[in-house]
Each structure stands twice: as C-alpha cells, then as structure tokens.
Design a protein around this motif. Sequence first.
Motif: not given
Length: 127
Positions: A101-120
């Motif tokens: 949905n973000y692009g044909p080669t957009y390869y990513a991973a997501f985590v929440f840091d200790p304060d709950g912020f979305n880090i990619e």
Amino acid sequence: MLDHIGIDVSDLSRTRAFYEAALEPLGYRVLQALTAEQTGANAIVMFGIDAPEFVIAEDRAPGLGNHIAFRAETRAAVAAFHAAALKAGGKDNGGPGLRPNYGPTYYAAFVFDPDGFNIEAVCHAPE
C-alpha cells in the motif's frame, strides 16, 4: 538516517490544508493520500519532494501514534532491526515484510518503543 516522520492529527482535512500551504514554499507537496481502508489503520497524507518524508495521520488521540521511520539499506537490516528491538524490550507492531500500500518495494518492520511510540525500519530497495 531518517526515512520519514509521521504525526497524528485530530482533523486530517484541516491539517492537510495547513501543511499544503505552509510547506509549498519549501518545495514540498502532497505525494499520496490513503484512506483508512487502504492502510488498514488511519487515513494518511504523505508530503515530500521526491519521496514521502513527512506523514500526517488522522487519530482521535494525537501524539500517541507519532512515528519515526529509520532508513535501512537492505531487507536483512530491517529484519535485524526488528529482532534487536524486540530483544531490547520493544513490542511488535508488524514484523518484517512488504507493505505494498505504501509502494511496490516498501519493506518495513514496526515496533513500539518503551514509551509506546511506533518506530519503523524501512528499505525501499528491490529484493
């Protein structure tokens, strides 16, 4: 280092109009807008010059979903980021994989840091 930064906003239309006007003199424009149905989460608007660098997302609680995406040179680095972040106490928010949905080669991973912020971590290179 940074690929893009995303912030949550309470009124997407109003905030989009604001940033369209404010960023235009700097050469930034809307590159893509996606509905909540398209993202599977929140409606978003992506601003940039050649690639998305600043993203606004509609949310009822601005601030909680603020988001930083770090650039990765390879897909293996994205996977290593995800594993290291989980080992360091982060919480999974989406394992390594393509996000077409973000692009044909957009390869990513997501985590929440200790304060709950979305880090990619994101890699735009083809496999």
